[in-house]
Motif scaffolding. Structure first.
Motif, PDB file in Angstrom:
ATOM      1  N   ARG A 186      72.075  52.428  24.888  1.00 14.67           N
ATOM      2  CA  ARG A 186      71.869  52.827  23.481  1.00 14.67           C
ATOM      3  C   ARG A 186      71.847  51.607  22.571  1.00 14.67           C
ATOM      4  O   ARG A 186      71.044  51.532  21.636  1.00 14.67           O
ATOM      5  N   CYS A 217      63.872  60.635  15.391  1.00 12.88           N
ATOM      6  CA  CYS A 217      65.276  61.016  15.231  1.00 12.88           C
ATOM      7  C   CYS A 217      65.406  62.500  14.918  1.00 12.88           C
ATOM      8  O   CYS A 217      66.276  63.195  15.462  1.00 12.88           O
ATOM      9  N   LEU A 265      72.578  58.896  20.051  1.00 13.57           N
ATOM     10  CA  LEU A 265      71.563  57.883  19.743  1.00 13.57           C
ATOM     11  C   LEU A 265      70.943  58.133  18.374  1.00 13.57           C
ATOM     12  O   LEU A 265      70.697  57.202  17.602  1.00 13.57           O
ATOM     13  N   LEU A 280      69.273  52.006  10.945  1.00 15.86           N
ATOM     14  CA  LEU A 280      68.018  51.885  10.206  1.00 15.86           C
ATOM     15  C   LEU A 280      68.197  52.006   8.690  1.00 15.86           C
ATOM     16  O   LEU A 280      67.222  51.848   7.951  1.00 15.86           O
ATOM     17  N   CYS A 304      65.023  49.188  17.854  1.00 15.95           N
ATOM     18  CA  CYS A 304      64.618  49.923  16.644  1.00 15.95           C
ATOM     19  C   CYS A 304      64.774  49.058  15.395  1.00 15.95           C
ATOM     20  O   CYS A 304      63.923  49.084  14.493  1.00 15.95           O
ATOM     21  N   SER A 350      77.897  56.205  10.529  1.00 14.18           N
ATOM     22  CA  SER A 350      76.578  56.043   9.901  1.00 14.18           C
ATOM     23  C   SER A 350      76.610  56.473   8.442  1.00 14.18           C
ATOM     24  O   SER A 350      75.941  55.873   7.589  1.00 14.18           O
ATOM     25  N   SER A 391      71.251  55.694  15.217  1.00 15.78           N
ATOM     26  CA  SER A 391      69.999  55.161  14.677  1.00 15.78           C
ATOM     27  C   SER A 391      69.945  55.315  13.163  1.00 15.78           C
ATOM     28  O   SER A 391      69.446  54.435  12.461  1.00 15.78           O
ATOM     29  N   LEU A 446      68.847  50.624  20.121  1.00 20.44           N
ATOM     30  CA  LEU A 446      69.086  50.425  18.689  1.00 20.44           C
ATOM     31  C   LEU A 446      68.656  49.027  18.257  1.00 20.44           C
ATOM     32  O   LEU A 446      68.081  48.862  17.173  1.00 20.44           O
ATOM     33  N   PHE A 501      62.462  56.811  22.701  1.00 20.31           N
ATOM     34  CA  PHE A 501      63.637  57.660  22.482  1.00 20.31           C
ATOM     35  C   PHE A 501      63.911  58.584  23.668  1.00 20.31           C
ATOM     36  O   PHE A 501      64.998  59.127  23.767  1.00 20.31           O
TER      37      PHE A 501
END
Length: 1135
Positions: free
Chosen positions: A497, A524, A538, A546, A504, A582, A542, A501, A486
């Motif tokens: 990014r 995060c 980011l 996720l 991740c 998100s 994320s 991602l 990160f």
């Protein structure tokens, strides 16, 4: 002398040993005849052709060395036989069969290679050389001793070479241990064969290197080189070979002098060159001295390349000891020594296979630069043969063993400089021997590697970091590695990014929800308030990426709280935009009904964001995802939509003295985004849903059936599941509405009986003069009707509007409360409902409605705001210009003067948006017709439209016609006492004068204003005199900001102001003070004009230093209630 290898000889000489044209003509002559009909019955085994016990004589292009050692010559008999039967052609397959039958394996291999390069692979040869069993079987019967060690040398008989010439895999697949009981003859023969091929391969490699180097040096065209030689002052550009050599020396200098970061950067900028290997610069080129030595010897001429030659070392077999090569009579070496020798050879082959790979890569790179033009398959074939032979180079040096004492060897090796005391030395000296030890080593080394890698290339480390973090056994080391991930890049761009991602998500898939919660989420959380917005971005991205891999409890608690905090506190628009997206993803996975209220508040919070990109993300991602969740909960039409409607009603109630149009737009945009999911709910809960079938002929959905969605998530087909299912449901939907009704259809009944009446009531309460509100609601109803379809619009929506808009004069009584035709319901129904479909009956309905509204409002003496709003909204789309002109022409020829007056005033709204052709052909004739109307009120109503034409149109003929019509109003004696006409003309001149053509303003507007001001001095009726003076004051105030020529200033503008001041002295002393200041400033400018004739025109307001003239002037005019002493200072020059 050793005989030359036939394959190598043929390749270097580029001689085709077979005449393939015969078989080509035969193939053309007999296309249906199989070329494999004469193949041996045994698969891949050589044998005579079927049905031809005496094969024809082979025709070779040159004499060759036969497997038995005798030269194969073209016999005269065979030649004459072939000449005698010129029509007889021998196929390639027959030749191949004969070669295999007579054991001419090398010749058959060469034929196979030539056919492959020509793209004509022969199945017989392919099957034979791909079958290792053929070579094992032949090797089982080794040749006689005199064939191996003949008078011409150990390899004068090359029959045994064929045993390994088929392919590299065939040679490697042989088991030499099986012949150990038959003496050591096979091992001796293998050594002899490899030694022979080594020498030939070395010659081939030398020739190839020379060719490559020469090609690289000749990169500059010869013509350009001649130009440089003829013009010494022009420096010849650097050649690729020179550039690579200089790059190598510069990098070597940087490393030797501890410029490590510069060396890393330099290497990164030349990533197409390997700085660790001089051969990468160019083959067959000696390495020059380093830069320091070149600098010191710059005055001394360096030895020219012509002084150096390449030499190769040959092997004189007579110099070998007796135990290496058997002599005649042969001595049998020790079996253990022979086995050891074979083992060493195989080990060297495995080592040099790596070199094979690197050389193949180098050849590919050189081919990209077009240094060579050879075909790639041929190059690979010969390179493979060369590399196999090169395996003996080191082997000859390893056959002779030294016997040293262990103590002496240890003491000797102690002089090697090795370091194992440092961290890096310890890592280097300890080689990992298992997967776990590799992971441990990477965990220790990566934290030291990352800081020394360039920022622009650090994303290359992401796979290594993630793999180590996934598999490392220590939690502390995994946490450190994820922290590095990160923090890998200081300010990662979009591509970086996305790479992080992606890593991740791959990590989350591999390790599962528990480790994602324990290891990734803390990373995060740590960066939620990072100072760089790219890092916070980011984190926001994320959380969404996720979301599918997190435990559901964490997803609806911790992650939701993190995103809510960032939405509230972050100041960067791009971060909040990512947060909203998100949040939408979270809404797609959340399953806790108690979080509905929190989701609704988040929607309202994000809709109120000042950034347009954030609001757009809400409409495209968050609201569709939130609507999908409420649909599953069954509360889309029972909770979400009613909540938004309630907020709109509350906003309208609070906005009686000033509506917050931004909030109204916010709520309406959210409501508009909910139309597709609402329609999906209606379809999925219909009585016919269970009857929908996907099989059979399902017609495709028309492209214009639905409005274009602003996001894929608002596509009804995506919400339903597929376009096929949507098409099947639409067929049943239309049939149900048209034939069976809505009984038992609760979701549709709610739309018809509750949603529509509430929306129509809200529409009637908005301000009709607010073009923004009218436009927003119009777009909402248009999308609503297009989504629910034409049948629904005609049978459910239009009747409810028509019930309210009862078109009769009795219904337009403002005092009695019957004023629905004066409200926004009219323009929204006309522009939002009646324009949904553009067929003839729909256009006729729209024309009739507008005509009825115009007639009703005119005859009722009601305000025309609703009709004006309809014309403004429709006039913005050129498609409706003809339709609106048709409506206005209906008013032009109407029997009522009131309707004709309304039509004349509507032309003023339409002129600005219509093209000049329509203005000249349709608008101007209608206005001229009305300007000669018997009713004076109708004629006066045309003046604003004529003024707008003068303001917007550029056609001279049309402008002259309008100018003549206005002149007739001003100069015709019948209009001298028409007070209302003069008022309208002065008002129009003040509105259009500043924007009209300067010539029209100077020659027409200002002279006639002067005449009107002069005539007003003698007006006997004081009220009319005050009205005219007030309008003249406003007109002169607007025109004072224009550029006026000196002649017009002296002859018309100043005299008109003086006449107006004479009226204001008696009627309004406050206005008189301002007029006196205006006159004084104009006179000063005229005096200054005489001293500076270079200035072509003057602006009266130019004396207002530091402020916009019109703004300051009008602001001062609004303060006429102040004292005259203060107003006298309005136009004073600032000191």
């Amino acid at each position: 002398d050793l005989c030359e290898h036939p394959c190598v000889h043929a390749k270097m000489a580029s001689v085709n040993p077979f005449n393939l044209s015969d078989s080509e003509e035969e193939a053309e002559r007999r296309p249906n005849e199989s070329v494999d009909t004469e193949r041996s019955p045994s698969d891949g085994a050589p044998g005579p052709p079927l049905g031809n016990p005496e094969p024809p004589t082979l025709l070779l292009s040159s004499t060759r060395t036969s497997p038995s050692g005798d030269g194969i010559a073209v016999s005269a008999a065979a030649t004459s036989a072939m000449a005698g039967s010129a029509d007889t052609r021998v196929s390639v397959d027959v030749i191949a069969a004969q070669l295999l039958r007579d054991q001419y394996i090398l010749t058959a291999l060469e034929l196979h290679t030539e056919l492959l390069e020509a793209g004509r692979e022969l199945p017989r040869l392919r099957d034979y050389f791909s079958n290792p069993g053929n070579f094992e079987r032949q090797s089982g019967t080794p040749p006689a001793k005199d064939q191996v060690l003949g008078p011409g040398g150990p390899l004068s008989k090359s029959r045994h070479v064929a045993n390994r010439a088929g392919s590299i895999s065939t040679l490697d697949s042989l088991d030499f241990a099986r012949y150990s009981d038959d003496g050591n003859r096979e091992t001796d023969e293998r050594v002899a064969v490899l030694e022979f091929e080594l020498r030939k391969a070395k010659e081939t490699i030398q020739a190839l290197r020379a060719n490559l180097t020469q090609a690289a040096e000749s990169e500059v065209p010869s013509q350009e080189r001649k130009n440089f030689k003829s013009s010494p002052e022009i420096q010849e550009p650097i050649r690729p070979l020179e550039k690579r050599a200089l790059n190598f020396l510069v990098n070597e200098y940087l490393l030797k002098n501890e410029y490590k970061l510069s060396a890393i950067t330099f290497s990164d900028e030349n990533d197409d060159q390997d700085f660790e290997l001089w051969d990468d610069v160019g083959l067959n080129i000696p390495k020059p001295p380093d830069l320091l030595q070149l600098y010191r010897n710059c005055g001394t001429p360096l030895p020219s390349p012509q002084d150096t030659v390449d030499v190769s070392v040959g092997v004189d077999f007579g110099d070998f000891p007796g135990n290496c090569f058997p002599q005649d009579p042969p001595k049998k070496p020790d079996l253990s020594q022979q086995a050891e020798m074979v083992e060493e050879l195989e080990y060297q082959i495995s080592l040099l296979n790596n070199e094979k790979q690197s050389l193949a890569e180098q050849i590919k790179k050189l081919q990209r630069y077009e240094f060579i033009q050879w075909s790639w398959p041929a190059l690979v074939f010969w390179r493979c043969a060369d590399l196999v032979v090169q395996t003996l180079v080191t082997a000859f040096g390893l056959w002779c063993r030294r016997k040293l004492s262990p103590a002496f060897q240890q003491a000797l090796l102690s002089f090697c400089r090795m370091c194992s005391d440092s961290r890096l030395g310890a890592e280097v000296s300890r080689i990992a021997d298992s997967e776990e030890s590799v992971m441990l080593m990477l965990g220790r080394c990566l934290p030291h590697i990352v800081p020394n890698v360039l920022l622009a290339k650090r994303e290359e480390l992401i796979p290594l970091i993630l793999c180590t973090a996934c598999l490392h056994p220590e939690p502390k080391e995994r946490d450190q590695l994820l922290h590095i991930l990160f923090n890998l890049i200081k300010r990662p761009d979009d591509e970086q990014r996305q790479m992080i991602l992606t890593g991740c998500v791959a990590f989350a898939r591999h390790v599962g929800p528990t480790r994602v919660e324990a290891e990734l989420l803390p990373q995060c959380w740590e960066q939620i308030n990072h100072k760089y917005p790219e890092r916070r971005l980011l984190v926001a991205e994320s959380c969404g990426a996720l979301a599918p891999y997190l435990p559901k409890e964490i997803r609806s608690s911790l992650v939701l709280s993190m995103l809510q905090q960032m939405l509230t506190e972050d100041k960067a628009d791009m971060v909040r935009e990512a947060v909203v997206k998100s949040l939408g993803i979270i809404m797609g996975y959340i399953d806790d009904p108690d979080k509905y209220s929190q989701g609704f508040e988040l929607m309202l919070l994000s809709l109120g964001d000042p950034s347009e990109r954030v609001v757009s993300a809400v409409q495209q991602v968050f609201i569709p995802a939130f609507a999908a969740w409420t649909t599953e909960l069954g509360i889309l039409h029972t909770a979400l939509i009613p909540s938004l409607l309630a907020r709109i009603e509350k906003l309208l109630m609070q906005g009686e003295h000033g509506l917050d149009e931004h909030k109204l737009h916010m709520f309406l945009s959210a409501l508009q985004s909910l139309i597709p999911p609402l329609f999906a709910v209606v379809l999925q809960n219909a009585p016919f849903t269970s009857r929908a079938k996907l099989h059979g002929d399902i017609p495709a959905i028309e492209v214009t059936r639905f409005p274009r969605p602003v996001s894929p998530l608002q596509d009804v087909a995506t919400i339903i599941g597929s376009r096929e299912m949507l098409s099947a449901l639409l067929l049943l939907y239309d049939h149900q509405l048209e034939h069976e009704g809505t009984t038992g259809w609760d979701s549709l009944l709610w739309v018809v009986n509750q949603l529509l009446p509430q929306l129509i009531e809200i529409v009637g309460r908005i301000n009709v003069t607010s073009s923004t509100c009218v436009h927003e609601f119009s777009r909402f109803f248009w999308r609503f009707c297009r989504t629910f379809g034409k049948i629904f619009t005609n049978t459910k929506v239009k009747p409810q509007f028509q019930e309210i808009l009862r078109l009769s004069e009795e219904n337009v009584d403002v005092s009695a409360g019957n004023d629905i035709l004066t409200k926004a319901t009219v323009p929204i129904y006309a522009t939002g409902v009646l324009t949904c479909y553009n067929q003839d009956e729909d256009r006729k309905l729209l024309v009739g409605f507008l005509e009825d509204v115009m007639t009703t409002l005119s005859l009722s003496h009601a305000p025309l705001d609703s009709l004006k709003a309809s014309f403004v909204e429709l006039g913005a789309n050129p498609v409706y210009h003809e339709l609106l002109l048709t409506v206005l022409w209906y008013g032009v020829v109407h029997t009522s003067a009131l309707v004709r007056c309304t039509a004349a005033r509507m032309f003023e709204l339409l002129v600005k948006g219509v093209n000049e052709t329509l203005v000249a052909q349709r608008v101007a004739p209608a206005l001229i017709t009305l300007s000669s109307d018997p009713e004076i009120s109708v004629r006066i109503s045309t003046i604003p439209a004529f003024g707008t034409i003068m303001e917007t149109v550029t056609q001279k003929e049309l402008l002259e016609r309008v100018k003549m019509q206005l002149a007739s109003f001003l100069e015709d004696p019948q209009y001298q006492d028409q007070h209302s006409l003069h008022m309208e003309i002065i008002r129009t001149f003040g509105r259009v004068g500043p924007n009209a053509e300067p010539r029209f303003r100077d020659e027409f507007v200002l002279p006639h204003l002067h005449k009107l001001a002069l005539a007003n001095n003698s007006q006997a009726v004081e009220s009319k005199r005050i009205d005219i003076a007030t309008q003249l004051f406003e007109a002169y105030s607007a025109l004072s900001c224009c550029f006026i020529s000196e002649e017009v200033m002296v002859n018309h503008f100043l005299p008109g102001l003086r006449c107006l001041r004479a009226d204001m002295e008696q009627l309004s002393p406050e206005h008189e003070v301002i007029l006196s200041s205006m006159i004084k400033e104009c006179e000063i400018k005229v005096e200054n004009r005489g001293m500076a004739d270079a200035q072509g025109s003057v602006s009266i307001a130019s004396s207002l230093v530091g402020e916009d003239a019109k703004t300051k002037f009008l602001s001062k005019m609004g303060q006429l209630t102040t004292s005259g002493a203060m107003l006298a200072n309005v136009f004073q020059r600032k000191k």
